[in-house]
Design an enzyme around this catalytic site. Structure first.
Site, short mmCIF file in Angstrom:
data_model
loop_
_atom_site.label_atom_id
_atom_site.label_comp_id
_atom_site.label_asym_id
_atom_site.label_seq_id
_atom_site.Cartn_x
_atom_site.Cartn_y
_atom_site.Cartn_z
N GLU B 440 0.84 -1.21 -0.17
CA GLU B 440 -0.01 -0.02 0.04
C GLU B 440 0.81 1.39 0.14
O GLU B 440 0.80 2.15 0.60
CB GLU B 440 -0.80 -0.18 1.10
CG GLU B 440 -1.98 0.68 1.12
CD GLU B 440 -3.21 0.51 0.00
OE1 GLU B 440 -3.42 -0.75 -0.18
OE2 GLU B 440 -3.82 1.21 -0.62
C1 LIG Z 1 1.87 -9.63 0.38
C2 LIG Z 1 1.60 -8.80 -0.61
C3 LIG Z 1 0.51 -8.16 -1.06
C4 LIG Z 1 0.31 -7.15 -1.94
N1 LIG Z 1 -0.77 -6.89 -2.31
C5 LIG Z 1 -0.79 -6.15 -3.59
C6 LIG Z 1 -2.16 -5.88 -4.28
O1 LIG Z 1 -2.99 -6.35 -3.81
N2 LIG Z 1 -2.20 -5.31 -5.40
C7 LIG Z 1 -0.93 -4.66 -5.82
O2 LIG Z 1 -1.26 -4.05 -6.86
N3 LIG Z 1 0.04 -4.64 -5.33
C8 LIG Z 1 0.24 -5.49 -4.13
N4 LIG Z 1 1.44 -5.66 -3.56
C9 LIG Z 1 2.58 -5.14 -3.99
C10 LIG Z 1 3.06 -3.82 -2.93
O3 LIG Z 1 2.07 -2.90 -3.05
C11 LIG Z 1 4.51 -3.43 -3.51
O4 LIG Z 1 5.45 -4.31 -3.37
C12 LIG Z 1 4.96 -2.21 -2.90
O5 LIG Z 1 4.15 -1.01 -3.58
C13 LIG Z 1 6.42 -1.89 -3.28
O6 LIG Z 1 6.80 -1.85 -4.50
P1 LIG Z 1 8.01 -2.89 -4.95
O7 LIG Z 1 7.87 -4.00 -4.36
O8 LIG Z 1 8.20 -2.77 -6.41
O9 LIG Z 1 9.20 -2.02 -4.25
P2 LIG Z 1 10.09 -1.04 -4.99
O10 LIG Z 1 9.08 0.05 -5.67
O11 LIG Z 1 10.98 -1.83 -5.92
O12 LIG Z 1 10.75 -0.49 -3.64
C14 LIG Z 1 12.13 -0.87 -3.31
C15 LIG Z 1 12.59 -0.12 -2.09
O13 LIG Z 1 12.98 1.28 -2.74
C16 LIG Z 1 12.38 2.14 -1.98
N5 LIG Z 1 11.87 3.28 -3.33
C17 LIG Z 1 11.68 2.96 -4.29
N6 LIG Z 1 11.29 4.40 -5.00
C18 LIG Z 1 11.55 5.15 -4.12
C19 LIG Z 1 11.87 6.74 -4.19
N7 LIG Z 1 11.40 7.45 -5.41
N8 LIG Z 1 12.35 7.44 -3.20
C20 LIG Z 1 12.56 6.56 -1.86
N9 LIG Z 1 12.56 5.30 -1.83
C21 LIG Z 1 12.06 4.40 -3.00
C22 LIG Z 1 10.99 1.72 -1.23
O14 LIG Z 1 10.63 2.54 -0.52
C23 LIG Z 1 11.39 0.43 -1.26
O15 LIG Z 1 12.18 0.51 0.13
C24 LIG Z 1 1.69 -6.49 -2.54
C25 LIG Z 1 2.61 -6.88 -2.01
C26 LIG Z 1 2.86 -7.98 -1.14
C27 LIG Z 1 4.24 -8.43 -0.85
#
Ligand SMILES: Cc1cc2nc3c(=O)[nH]c(=O)nc-3n(C[C@H](O)[C@H](O)[C@H](O)COP(=O)(O)OP(=O)(O)OC[C@H]3O[C@@H](n4cnc5c(N)ncnc54)[C@H](O)[C@@H]3O)c2cc1C
Ligand SMILES: Cc1cc2nc3c(=O)[nH]c(=O)nc-3n(C[C@H](O)[C@H](O)[C@H](O)COP(=O)(O)OP(=O)(O)OC[C@H]3O[C@@H](n4cnc5c(N)ncnc54)[C@H](O)[C@@H]3O)c2cc1C
Lengths: 595, 596
Positions: B440
């Site tokens: 989220e």
């Molecule tokens: C169990 C589970 C349920 C989920 N349910 C859903 C769902 O129902 N629907 C859905 O669409 N998604 C869902 N997600 C996905 C979730 O919302 C994403 O994992 C989350 O938004 C983070 O994206 P990412 O994993 O690609 O991390 P990334 O975006 O790759 O981030 C990696 C790290 O970099 C940091 N970061 C990235 N960009 C920046 C920036 N500009 N400035 C500072 N820091 C930054 C982040 O804070 C994080 O620490 C789910 C994930 C899990 C694990």
């Protein structure tokens, strides 16, 4: 998932450059002939290889598979047995062991580095040799000559393994109330009966025999902690000629299903008139345990460092590769769809926190390891005494702070991965689950804090603390040059703050014993950050002196991390100190029913 | 085995005594939610959560979800429990009456969600995602879409999902690759892979409605080229019932640290039929309008696990005998004293209690603003509420989940070694809670949203809207001598909040990196100040009740005492965050990526 690589360059930095361990070793009678810089270096290299290549690859699969129990037999995860054999044949189980019985007699300063690597590679695996080493320490310190000759050589060689059986269902902290009984036999042995729980490595398939050290009470023992004795209870009895004899009636009733360290068997052990041999004096069992506790506690603390390092390695790799969003100051890699997340300040905040705390921990574990070596080998009474005092004071700090910090680090390492950090496949969540145990066992961190604040500080009017504070103040005085100012000035303030806190708690505890327990955890944390400030100032000093030879930016990275530590992490002591100074009152305004 | 009992007394305290929900329900024309009805709903909700859902929490974790050729099975008992949830009308409480909902206040819905989620978080995600999906359709769908889907989603006959994340992007949704190609009949063909989709496939409802972010062929690059589509698992037949199977399939489910009973799915869309919702290329906006609600729900996850963990820890601490009190035996007839006598165990319990109750007050306070933003008849009031919500939402999401982690970890620690063993349930709370700081929008992203978009982006207006509330509160209680020190402290922090913002704003003009360098510490500082505000509100109510005479002295005294603990032992942490953020960006940015 990044492959674990033993951080040899960083280890060498601390060992050789910051603490000049070889000079220490050569100054200590008993060690001077046993080790030199070259040998140590070759051993580190070897340890790096075996941990990275043989043990680390079993970490994830060990977690998935777990230890399995079947009718009293425990099977370790695939590959553990072969890896343990290799490890044992390398002599690593007996690394710090007494050479008279086949140990390698290596200093703890070196031992802590190897321990870090083993934990970093695979926590579950690491516990089997760690418990064995702990068991050997107690036996070596308190066992009869006969017992030592019969058991130590095979244990140092990793042919047999060891356990520590303290905990029972109704007690873990309060060992005074254990119920396991030992009844003397005519032949001088004892029959031990009772149930122990949570026994790490209590049963497994890695070695042909398992040697349990068991706390139990004699029929006429006084109540409480003064009525506890220590017994050696082997799984298989050992014949006079050293061959394996009859199966002793000690059985593993079940193993626990846990949050993590799933490859380590945590066993319920039932002793049913099992034959045991007294270790040390009757009713002095807890003392016997505690004499080797310092080594054990430091070792368990190091689990926090190993996990942090492993988590950090994966997180940095990921942060350099994962592209997501643009840097706030404009595209850094315009040719790609986005920038690697290591450009983002908040990702750097997480990584630098991990880096600063992990390297601070490593330096501190080496420092405490040195004190253990000094207290063991120094012939000059004054430095021996100083070493002993520092060991007593700093061990609880090391155990609790390494592991509290370890959890914070691993949580950050998971967070850097975003959603992928929560998925098993990447390994980051396993580290959080695995490291979490280290705050609990070997005396909970709350108990470590009580030990530091109560037994080690208040009880002696701050005498041990003065030894430490003086050393830090001397360092500050000796390093007042301008280039060091940004490090030693906050360090000077931090140590003054800690002195004030210490005096305050000692004073308040005179009228209310609850003040000790009310201050203890936050006090330990202030202590930890202050000690790391000392470590980072020492590291910065070396880095400054080598700035000119800094070809790959190694030393400027140390300076950058030191700055980060002093600016971003050390300030935490102010808030913590306020909590310490708030005293116990607000903890006791509620009656139990009001919670 | 852990049990969960809905903390009804504490809930009523905040709803009735601290925030006076009844008065705002009247003001917003929600008087149907009369005190009697609210009472009855809480009572029943507590029973349902404690008796039906809580017993499935541990077994759900052990069993997890299973997939077989695209078909996902939820753990035993989930399907039946969900049916009961639907039959009892728990899912439709806040839904619009037009579509079979009960039109009850959002705030009341959140209180029930707290119970459901505390009892079994993984279960609560199925209806939780549906609510998000409904909210988006309700805000942006056409009348036809609302008629078609809301009538099924509102009662819970069908469930919904949100499909944003893809393998290569979660934060940076501008990078998504899923495509939508227009068809001559006005529908679209959706193709692409979404990952981490909560409840993307399961066996609890007959149809699943996916809301999918995708790009049109001619869409501009980046976040301004994203559109939102409704993609149902089964297309609707002429009667609006479940018809033909759409070409989308769950490829696999993730093996995770926790929330194992919630299916986290890889969803493959293969020319699946979808329908545009809202305007083309405005998909992200559509998503974000309902984000406040969803994020508050995720923030509450910290409270829910925290509460469940606390309940078990408290029982254990009164029961477990270990060592003697430092001031002499308290139960000399027993072998040792219960561990609740030890200062350090109290420190842990009080930290848990203070954060949980602070989080509950903050959740309900924010929920009341949701009611106001939606139902107030006064446009100005609605706008005020929206502004406060914009400000509070990222704080709720991140601060409540960060503290939730701390609380659940302490809840394990109180159990000593037993906390690490599955059977006791404490370690599950921590594993389950750990997802909340991640999804989220990660907490790091919440912090950027708060400081960058909300506070600095509004030239401080959103912050001052809130600090004004705090200021007014301090003024109104000026004569209160019992809490004079605390009020002064709160006032001082409130002022400092503005000052640090000014200082960051100044630095950020020179260097954009300052924002990201300060954001997390700024958010944490904000959380501690807001909790101080909440705790004083609660303490002053308790003080009044105690002064007026009450049969519940213990209850109110505990509120005052917990407030005192919070101010003395937890609030000081705010200063460490100030020091860290004042140190600026240099120490973060100086090193090259290779030097790490
Ligand atoms: C169990 C589970 C349920 C989920 N349910 C859903 C769902 O129902 N629907 C859905 O669409 N998604 C869902 N997600 C996905 C979730 O919302 C994403 O994992 C989350 O938004 C983070 O994206 P990412 O994993 O690609 O991390 P990334 O975006 O790759 O981030 C990696 C790290 O970099 C940091 N970061 C990235 N960009 C920046 C920036 N500009 N400035 C500072 N820091 C930054 C982040 O804070 C994080 O620490 C789910 C994930 C899990 C694990
Ligand atoms: C995976 C695992 C492996 C283990 N391996 C071993 C092993 O090999 N051998 C072995 O003997 N044991 C082992 N243990 C047991 C472990 O050492 C104990 O769990 C630990 O010492 C705590 O004891 P307890 O669980 O009984 O907790 P308790 O003693 O019941 O403590 C509960 C809580 O109360 C607090 N508390 C208790 N007394 C006080 C006090 N006086 N003041 C303040 N706070 C107090 C504790 O800090 C803790 O938070 C293992 C445990 C686990 C989970």
């Amino acid at each position: 998932m990044a492959d674990y690589k033993a951080p040899l360059r960083d280890i060498r930095f601390v060992l050789n450059e910051v603490f000049e361990a070889d000079a220490l070793w050569q100054s200590l009678p008993g060690l001077d002939g046993a080790i030199d810089a070259e040998t140590a270096d070759a051993m580190l290299e070897e340890a790096g290889k075996i941990t990275s290549q043989t043990i680390a690859p079993l970490n994830r699969s060990g977690d998935e598979e777990g230890a399995q129990w079947n009718a009293g037999e425990v099977t370790t995860p695939s590959g553990f047995k072969a890896a343990f054999k290799t490890y044992a044949e390398g002599g690593w189980v007996g690394l710090g062991g007494n050479p008279e019985y086949g140990g390698l007699g290596m200093p703890k300063t070196l031992g802590v580095q190897v321990e870090e690597m083993v934990y970093g590679a695979n926590n579950s695996f690491a516990l089997y040799p760690a418990l064995t080493a702990g068991c050997c320490l107690a036996l070596d310190a308190h066992g009869s000559e006969e017992l030592k000759q019969a058991y130590l050589p095979n244990m140092y060689a990793g042919i047999w393994s060891g356990t520590m059986c303290l905990t029972e269902p109704h007690c873990g902290t309060d060992l005074g109330i254990i119920r396991t009984k030992a009844v003397p036999e005519a032949d001088g042995s004892y029959l031990v009966t009772g149930t122990k729980i949570f026994i790490t490595g209590g049963e497994h398939d890695l070695t042909e025999n398992i040697i349990h050290l068991v706390l139990a009470k004699l029929p006429d023992a006084p109540a409480g902690p003064k009525g506890i004795s220590l017994f050696l209870v082997p799984k298989f009895l050992v014949n006079e000629d050293g061959s394996m004899g009859e199966r002793n009636p000690v059985n593993c009733g079940s193993i626990e299903h846990k949050m993590g360290i799933k490859g380590s068997a945590t066993c319920v052990m039932n002793f049913d008139s099992a034959r045991g041999y007294l270790v040390g004096e009757v009713n002095k069992g807890l003392n016997a345990m505690f004499t080797m506790m310092n080594y054990e506690r430091l070792s368990i603390g190091i689990q926090g460092i190993g996990c942090s390092e492993a988590s950090y390695q994966s997180a940095v790799d990921y942060a350099r590769e994962r592209i997501q969003s643009r840097a706030p100051t404009g595209a850094v890699q315009p040719e790609k769809a986005a920038d690697p997340i290591i450009v983002h300040p908040d990702v750097r905040r997480m990584l630098l926190t991990m880096k600063a705390m992990t390297e601070g921990s490593r330096a501190f574990s080496t420092y405490v390891g040195m004190q253990l070596d000094i207290s063991k080998y120094a012939d000059e009474p004054e430095s021996k005494k100083k070493g002993e005092d520092l060991v007593a004071l700093l061990t609880p700090v090391a155990k609790a702070f390494f592991t509290d910090v370890g959890l914070e680090n691993c949580v950050h390492g998971q967070q850097v991965f975003g959603g992928h950090g929560y998925i098993r496949e990447w390994g980051q969540e396993q580290l959080v689950r695995d490291v979490r145990i280290a705050q609990i066992y070997e005396g909970t961190n709350g108990i470590q804090a009580l030990d530091l604040m109560g037994r080690k500080t208040v009880a002696n009017g701050g005498a041990f603390f003065k030894v430490f504070a003086e050393e830090v103040r001397n360092f500050v005085t000796e390093n007042s040059a301008d280039a060091m100012a940004e490090f030693v000035q906050p360090l000077a303030k931090a140590i003054a703050n800690l002195e004030e806190l210490t005096a305050g708690v000692i004073e308040r505890s005179k009228s209310n014993p609850n003040e000790v327990g009310a201050a203890s955890v936050e006090y330990l944390h202030v202590f930890g950050y202050t000690a790391y400030a000392y470590m980072w100032a020492k590291m910065a000093k070396v880095a400054l002196s080598k700035a000119e030879a800094d070809e790959i930016g190694f030393y400027s990275a140390k300076l950058g991390t030191a700055k980060f530590f002093f600016q971003r992490l050390l300030p935490r002591i102010h808030s913590l100190s306020e909590s310490v100074n708030a005293g116990s009152e607000s903890l006791y305004e509620l009656d139990a029913v009001q919670f | 085995m852990p049990e969960y009992k809905a903390p009804l007394r504490d809930m009523h305290f905040v709803m009735d005594e601290v925030l006076d929900f009844a008065a705002s329900y009247e003001a917003y024309g929600l008087e149907d939610a009369s005190p009697d009805l609210v009472n009855a709903i809480l009572e029943e909700g507590g029973k349902f959560a404690g008796e039906v859902l809580a017993p499935l929490n541990r077994t759900g974790d052990e069993e997890g979800c299973h997939i077989d050729d695209g078909v996902v099975t939820t753990p035993k008992g989930f399907k039946e429990a969900y049916q009961q949830y639907v039959d009892n009308g728990w899912g439709s409480m806040t839904g619009s009456t037009e579509y079979g909902g009960q039109g009850l206040p959002f705030s009341l819905g959140l209180v029930i969600s707290e119970m459901v989620a505390s009892a079994n978080y993984a279960f609560s995600m199925y209806p939780g995602l549906s609510h998000g999906c409904s909210a988006a359709i309700s805000a942006h769908g056409t009348q036809e879409q609302k008629d078609q889907y809301l009538s099924k989603l509102t009662p819970g006959t069908w469930t919904g999902t949100m499909c944003l994340t893809e393998p290569h992007c979660g934060t940076d949704l501008g990078l998504i690759k899923t495509r939508a190609v227009p068809e001559s009949d006005g529908s679209y063909k959706i193709t692409g892979t979404k990952i981490f989709i909560s409840c993307g496939e399961h066996d609890m409802a007959e149809n699943i409605v996916h809301l999918v972010l995708a790009k049109l062929p001619d869409a501009p690059a980046g976040t301004k080229g994203i559109s939102l589509f409704i993609v149902p698992k089964f297309l609707l037949d002429a009667n609006g019932e479940k018809g033909e199977r759409n070409t989308l399939k769950c490829g696999s489910i993730e093996h995770k640290m926790g929330i194992k009973a919630s299916a986290t799915c890889v969803m493959n869309f293969d020319d699946a039929t979808g329908y545009l919702i809202g305007e083309a290329n405005k998909g992200l906006n559509c998503m974000f309008t309902m984000m406040n609600h969803a994020r508050l729900g995720t923030g509450m996850q910290g409270l829910c696990h925290g509460e469940a963990s606390y309940q078990s820890a408290l029982v254990y601490a009164k029961d477990r005998l270990q060592m003697r009190s430092l001031t002499g035996a308290k139960e000399p007839e027993k072998a040792a004293d219960p561990i609740i006598v030890h200062p350090d165990v109290r420190r842990m319990l009080l930290t848990m209690k203070a954060f949980n109750e602070g989080n509950r007050a903050l959740t309900y306070y924010t929920a009341q603003l949701l009611d106001q933003a939606h139902y107030s008849k006064d446009e100005g009031e609605r706008a005020n509420a929206d502004a406060l919500l914009a400000f509070l939402t990222p704080i709720c999401k991140a601060f409540m989940t960060e503290t939730g982690m701390e609380v659940t970890s302490l809840g394990m620690q109180v159990f000593g070694g037993h906390g690490y063993i599955r059977e006791w349930g404490q370690e599950q709370q921590m594993r389950d809670c750990r997802i909340a700081p991640i999804y989220e929008g990660t907490n790091g992203i919440q912090a950027l949203d708060l400081l960058g978009r909300k506070v600095l982006g509004s030239q401080g207006k959103l912050l001052s809207a809130f600090t004004k509330q705090v200021h007014k509160f301090c003024q109104a209680n000026e004569g209160n001598s019992q809490f004079a020190g605390e009020l002064a402290k709160l006032n001082q922090l409130n002022t400092q909040w503005g000052e640090i913002t000014q200082s960051i704003a100044g630095r950020a003009m020179q260097n954009r990196e300052e924002v990201g360098a300060c954001s997390m510490d700024f958010l944490m500082f904000s959380g501690y100040v807001i909790h101080a505000f909440m705790w004083l509100k609660m303490a002053i109510v308790a003080q009044q009740q105690l002064a007026a005479g009450t049969s519940e002295e213990d209850f109110y005294k505990a509120k005052v005492a917990t407030q005192s603990f919070y101010f003395k032992r937890l609030l000081p942490r705010a200063q460490a965050h100030v020091e860290a953020l004042n140190s600026g960006a240099d120490s973060l940015m100086d090193m090259t990526a290779e030097q790490f």
